[in-house]
Design a protein around this motif. Structure first.
Motif, PDB file in Angstrom:
ATOM      1  N   GLY A  57       0.812  -1.216   0.000  1.00  0.00           N
ATOM      2  CA  GLY A  57       0.000   0.000   0.000  1.00  0.00           C
ATOM      3  C   GLY A  57       0.839   1.256   0.000  1.00  0.00           C
ATOM      4  O   GLY A  57       0.544   2.222  -0.709  1.00  0.00           O
ATOM      5  N   LEU A  58       1.908   1.242   0.796  1.00  0.00           N
ATOM      6  CA  LEU A  58       2.784   2.416   0.873  1.00  0.00           C
ATOM      7  C   LEU A  58       3.496   2.702  -0.445  1.00  0.00           C
ATOM      8  O   LEU A  58       3.883   3.844  -0.706  1.00  0.00           O
ATOM      9  N   ALA A  59       3.645   1.694  -1.276  1.00  0.00           N
ATOM     10  CA  ALA A  59       4.339   1.861  -2.563  1.00  0.00           C
ATOM     11  C   ALA A  59       3.411   2.392  -3.658  1.00  0.00           C
ATOM     12  O   ALA A  59       3.867   2.712  -4.748  1.00  0.00           O
ATOM     13  N   ASN A  60       2.108   2.495  -3.376  1.00  0.00           N
ATOM     14  CA  ASN A  60       1.137   2.898  -4.388  1.00  0.00           C
ATOM     15  C   ASN A  60       0.526   4.261  -4.103  1.00  0.00           C
ATOM     16  O   ASN A  60       0.560   4.749  -2.975  1.00  0.00           O
ATOM     17  N   CYS A  61      -0.035   4.832  -5.148  1.00  0.00           N
ATOM     18  CA  CYS A  61      -0.863   6.026  -5.031  1.00  0.00           C
ATOM     19  C   CYS A  61      -2.062   5.803  -5.948  1.00  0.00           C
ATOM     20  O   CYS A  61      -2.082   4.863  -6.745  1.00  0.00           O
ATOM     21  N   ILE A  62      -3.064   6.642  -5.810  1.00  0.00           N
ATOM     22  CA  ILE A  62      -4.230   6.569  -6.688  1.00  0.00           C
ATOM     23  C   ILE A  62      -4.214   7.821  -7.557  1.00  0.00           C
ATOM     24  O   ILE A  62      -4.118   8.940  -7.051  1.00  0.00           O
ATOM     25  N   ARG A  63      -4.287   7.617  -8.862  1.00  0.00           N
ATOM     26  CA  ARG A  63      -4.229   8.717  -9.826  1.00  0.00           C
ATOM     27  C   ARG A  63      -5.523   8.811 -10.623  1.00  0.00           C
ATOM     28  O   ARG A  63      -6.174   7.810 -10.879  1.00  0.00           O
ATOM     29  N   PHE A  64      -5.860  10.026 -11.018  1.00  0.00           N
ATOM     30  CA  PHE A  64      -6.966  10.246 -11.945  1.00  0.00           C
ATOM     31  C   PHE A  64      -6.511   9.898 -13.352  1.00  0.00           C
ATOM     32  O   PHE A  64      -5.367  10.165 -13.715  1.00  0.00           O
ATOM     33  N   LYS A  65      -7.385   9.318 -14.152  1.00  0.00           N
ATOM     34  CA  LYS A  65      -7.120   9.101 -15.577  1.00  0.00           C
ATOM     35  C   LYS A  65      -7.624  10.324 -16.319  1.00  0.00           C
ATOM     36  O   LYS A  65      -8.822  10.472 -16.553  1.00  0.00           O
ATOM     37  N   LEU A  66      -6.701  11.206 -16.670  1.00  0.00           N
ATOM     38  CA  LEU A  66      -7.067  12.389 -17.448  1.00  0.00           C
ATOM     39  C   LEU A  66      -6.342  12.315 -18.788  1.00  0.00           C
ATOM     40  O   LEU A  66      -5.963  11.242 -19.236  1.00  0.00           O
ATOM     41  N   ASP A  67      -6.107  13.441 -19.393  1.00  0.00           N
ATOM     42  CA  ASP A  67      -5.476  13.500 -20.710  1.00  0.00           C
ATOM     43  C   ASP A  67      -3.968  13.647 -20.556  1.00  0.00           C
ATOM     44  O   ASP A  67      -3.483  14.691 -20.114  1.00  0.00           O
ATOM     45  N   MET A  68      -3.219  12.612 -20.932  1.00  0.00           N
ATOM     46  CA  MET A  68      -1.753  12.657 -20.796  1.00  0.00           C
ATOM     47  C   MET A  68      -1.103  13.590 -21.810  1.00  0.00           C
ATOM     48  O   MET A  68       0.097  13.822 -21.756  1.00  0.00           O
ATOM     49  N   GLN A  69      -1.878  14.155 -22.718  1.00  0.00           N
ATOM     50  CA  GLN A  69      -1.335  15.125 -23.680  1.00  0.00           C
ATOM     51  C   GLN A  69      -1.796  16.548 -23.354  1.00  0.00           C
ATOM     52  O   GLN A  69      -1.549  17.469 -24.137  1.00  0.00           O
ATOM     53  N   ALA A  70      -2.445  16.736 -22.229  1.00  0.00           N
ATOM     54  CA  ALA A  70      -2.933  18.068 -21.847  1.00  0.00           C
ATOM     55  C   ALA A  70      -1.778  19.069 -21.829  1.00  0.00           C
ATOM     56  O   ALA A  70      -0.698  18.755 -21.326  1.00  0.00           O
TER      57      ALA A  70
END
Length: 175
Positions: free
Chosen positions: A135-148
């Motif tokens: 758990g400590l090795a992870n984070c939660i990210r939003f899936k947005l536009d990687m080309q923004a």
């Protein structure tokens, strides 16, 4: 409604005072209310001492706030919302090292973890909530536009795991 959101990781400075007074000014002009919500989401830097001093400083500035709340008051709702967003497929668990993640975001490169299944992401979120090594090795990210063009909007981190004791909630929340 205006809001003054200090982080209890230090004492008020001139910028905080300006923001607080402007929020009070706009609340007065529009016959509104000023709310204070301490952004207590980083227990590694926060102390009750800072909250007490910020409240004293707000009183010295003559702020008339309606009430004081804390982001931690909303932790259960935030965790519930996170799970709903993961189930909707708009958030994912990522264990990419920080420097690599930063470099990938700058260059618009999708994380190898971006297409994890919802089930994998939810399982890792449970590990984060338990504060395990995984758990400590992870984070939660939003899936947005990687080309923004605004690189801050390229799959930003929404939740991190921090096993540090929280000054208000103790060890209950690690995300």
């Amino acid at each position: 409604v205006t809001r003054f959101p200090p982080e209890p990781s230090g004492y008020l400075h001139i910028g905080h005072a300006k923001a607080a007074l402007l929020n009070q000014h706009f609340a007065n002009i529009y016959n509104g209310r000023l709310l204070v919500r301490f952004d207590d989401t980083n227990p590694s830097k926060e102390k009750d001492e800072f909250v007490e001093n910020i409240i004293k400083d707000m009183e010295a500035l003559g702020l008339n706030y309606e009430k004081i709340t804390y982001t931690s008051d909303y932790f259960p709702q935030m965790l519930d919302l996170a799970e709903r967003l993961m189930k909707a497929g708009v958030m994912y668990a990522d264990d990419t090292p920080v420097e690599q993640m930063r470099d990938e975001r700058m260059h618009g490169i999708e994380s190898k973890r971006r297409n994890r299944t919802v089930e994998e992401t939810l399982a890792l979120f449970k590990e984060m909530q338990a504060g395990t090594k995984v758990g400590l090795a992870n984070c939660i990210r939003f899936k947005l536009d990687m080309q923004a063009p605004n690189k801050a909007l390229r799959d930003p981190v929404a939740f991190r795991c921090n096993a540090t004791h929280h000054w208000r909630t103790g060890g209950k929340y690690k995300v």
